[in-house]
Enzyme design. Structure first.
Site, PDB file in Angstrom:
ATOM      1  N   GLN A  41      -3.872  -8.990   6.315  1.00 14.47           N
ATOM      2  CA  GLN A  41      -4.033  -7.619   6.776  1.00 14.47           C
ATOM      3  C   GLN A  41      -5.316  -7.460   7.582  1.00 14.47           C
ATOM      4  OE1 GLN A  41      -3.127  -4.389   4.163  1.00 14.47           O
ATOM      5  NE2 GLN A  41      -1.712  -5.579   2.931  1.00 14.47           N
ATOM      6  N   CYS A  61       0.140   2.047   6.694  1.00 14.11           N
ATOM      7  CA  CYS A  61       0.524   0.664   6.950  1.00 14.11           C
ATOM      8  C   CYS A  61       0.706  -0.060   5.627  1.00 14.11           C
ATOM      9  CB  CYS A  61      -0.534  -0.023   7.809  1.00 14.11           C
ATOM     10  SG  CYS A  61      -2.217   0.112   7.157  1.00 14.11           S
ATOM     11  N   SER A 106     -11.205   0.535   4.144  1.00 12.14           N
ATOM     12  CA  SER A 106     -11.001   1.358   2.948  1.00 12.14           C
ATOM     13  C   SER A 106     -11.762   0.788   1.769  1.00 12.14           C
ATOM     14  CB  SER A 106      -9.509   1.434   2.610  1.00 12.14           C
ATOM     15  OG  SER A 106      -8.975   0.128   2.438  1.00 12.14           O
ATOM     16  N   HIS A 131      -9.080   3.654  -1.606  1.00 10.23           N
ATOM     17  CA  HIS A 131      -7.664   3.312  -1.429  1.00 10.23           C
ATOM     18  C   HIS A 131      -7.180   2.570  -2.666  1.00 10.23           C
ATOM     19  CE1 HIS A 131      -3.958   1.785   0.035  1.00 10.23           C
ATOM     20  NE2 HIS A 131      -4.391   0.810   0.813  1.00 10.23           N
ATOM     21  N   GLY A 159       1.720  -4.087   3.758  1.00 12.60           N
ATOM     22  CA  GLY A 159       1.814  -5.522   3.927  1.00 12.60           C
ATOM     23  C   GLY A 159       3.190  -5.955   4.401  1.00 12.60           C
ATOM     24  N   ARG A 202     -20.107   8.671   0.403  1.00 10.28           N
ATOM     25  CA  ARG A 202     -21.530   8.440   0.651  1.00 10.28           C
ATOM     26  C   ARG A 202     -22.148   9.753   1.125  1.00 10.28           C
ATOM     27  NH1 ARG A 202     -22.837   3.310  -1.389  1.00 10.28           N
ATOM     28  NH2 ARG A 202     -21.274   1.789  -0.752  1.00 10.28           N
ATOM     29  N   CYS A 231       0.817  -1.220   0.000  1.00  8.97           N
ATOM     30  CA  CYS A 231       0.000   0.000   0.000  1.00  8.97           C
ATOM     31  C   CYS A 231       0.852   1.271   0.000  1.00  8.97           C
ATOM     32  CB  CYS A 231      -0.939   0.016   1.202  1.00  8.97           C
ATOM     33  SG  CYS A 231      -2.128  -1.346   1.190  1.00  8.97           S
TER      34      CYS A 231
END
Length: 389
Positions: A155, A375, A244, A345, A377, A218, A90
């Site tokens: 994760q 964060c 996400s 994401h 992986g 939303r 990420c």
């Protein structure tokens, strides 16, 4: 050592899975951000020394070195522009920023584009993992099995472990998710994203339209609606609403040296103040931004109170909540325009995406220091501290 400056930072508006960007090839999606960074900065395209592109699912339409393909699809970059594609999960395009800055700071290059792309619709998450896999991802990796017997390195499991370790409730997660949408709604209505967004022309059943608003927000979100979403795990606290959103998008940041500023008449938006990357527990892997932030602040000679705005990627609501608890940071300074729970994401594109939002938010609010972390992986985390100019 040479100072590295950010001259421009852009991103596309996020597209939902199967949504408005689903018809755009990821190579073309990347090229849109690359062209926008060149056009908006006014840099001579021939002056660009390299393009560093983050992408996680490097398979299918994102294979064959997608960064280089994006350069070749660009309308403005010459084919003589080099490119490389990297994967730090990420944090891939946040690492792209740091590699670009390191190249500039070392004096080996003067003008580098850091970028990222991920079409999670056209190249689904995990596409590059499952190919020819018969017995599980690490089934035959004896060294891993010896150290971490039976561990799945999930994760999601890590995110739920953070919930339990830090004592959060489902209500805590739901309220955080709701606030992400509320902030994103307010930012969109106020035009806060207009400076950073690259408008994409798309073809729809209704004809040609322009994609300029993050599709995942939303606008009718309610706390009750979010609270009613089904749990991902029966004994957990996280739901799809507090995680996400899967997203299509691209982004780019132009990093240059002081010599390049003068040579090309460029105006910097920010100075890169600190580059940090750390690694820790690969099981509760999403907790590492907490400790990476400690190290980054120490190395920069700053405290958390010195930082005016924070961008902490909302992979799951438990991550930024744990980061706030650990650092003692002011929640009012966190993801002030919403985060990945509302905005999406796009994996490899999120690093440069968050930086685009952080740079422009600092300048719009007349603030000085910004900190970005996420964060990644395997228990890795990047932290980048910038100083708006």
């Amino acid at each position: 050592m040479t100072t590295a400056y950010i001259v421009e930072a852009v991103r596309t508006a996020g597209g939902r899975r199967g949504g408005r960007l689903a018809g755009v090839h990821p190579v073309d999606l990347l090229a849109k951000s690359l062209d926008a960074i060149v056009e908006r900065s006014g840099i001579d395209p021939a002056a660009i020394d390299d393009v560093v592109t983050g992408c996680v699912s490097q398979a299918g339409e994102q294979a064959m070195q997608v960064g280089r393909m994006g350069v070749l699809a660009s309308k403005l970059l010459p084919q003589s522009t080099p490119a490389v594609t990297i994967d730090r999960q990420c944090g891939s395009s946040q690492q792209a920023i740091q590699f670009a800055a390191q190249a500039v700071m070392s004096g080996t290059q003067d003008v580098v584009i850091a970028s990222g792309v991920e079409s999670m619709t056209r190249v689904p998450m995990g596409s590059n993992v499952t190919l020819h896999m018969k017995e599980g991802l690490f089934a035959k990796a004896a060294g891993l099995e010896e150290k971490f017997p039976g561990i799945n390195f999930s994760q999601f499991v890590g995110a739920e472990m953070i919930v339990k370790k830090h004592g959060f409730t489902k209500d805590d997660l739901d309220r955080f998710a709701y606030s992400s949408h509320q902030k994103a709604i307010a930012a969109t209505k106020a035009g806060a994203f207009e400076r950073e967004i690259v408008v994409i022309e798309i073809e729809t059943a209704e004809g040609t339209q322009f994609h300029a608003i993050d599709e995942g927000i939303r606008f009718d979100a309610t706390l009750e609606g979010i609270a009613g979403v089904k749990l991902i795990s029966p004994d957990g606290a996280l739901t799809a609403a507090s995680a996400s959103q899967i997203c299509d998008g691209s982004s780019a940041v132009l990093v240059v040296s002081e010599a390049a500023l003068k040579a090309h008449g460029l105006t910097p938006l920010a100075r890169i103040h600190n580059l940090t990357v750390t690694a820790g527990d690969p099981v509760i892997m999403l907790e590492e931004p907490l400790f990476a932030t400690d190290r980054a602040l120490q190395r920069a000679g700053l405290t958390i109170d010195d930082i005016d705005l924070y961008e902490v990627n909302e992979a799951f609501a438990s991550v930024p909540l744990a980061w706030l608890k650990h650092t003692g940071a002011d929640p009012a300074k966190l993801n002030v325009n919403g985060g990945a729970i509302a905005l999406g994401h796009p994996l490899g594109a999120s690093g440069t995406k968050l930086m685009a939002t952080l740079v422009h938010a600092l300048r719009a609010q007349g603030k000085k220091y910004g900190l970005q972390t996420m964060c990644e992986g395997g228990g890795v985390a990047n932290v980048t501290i910038i100083e708006a100019l």
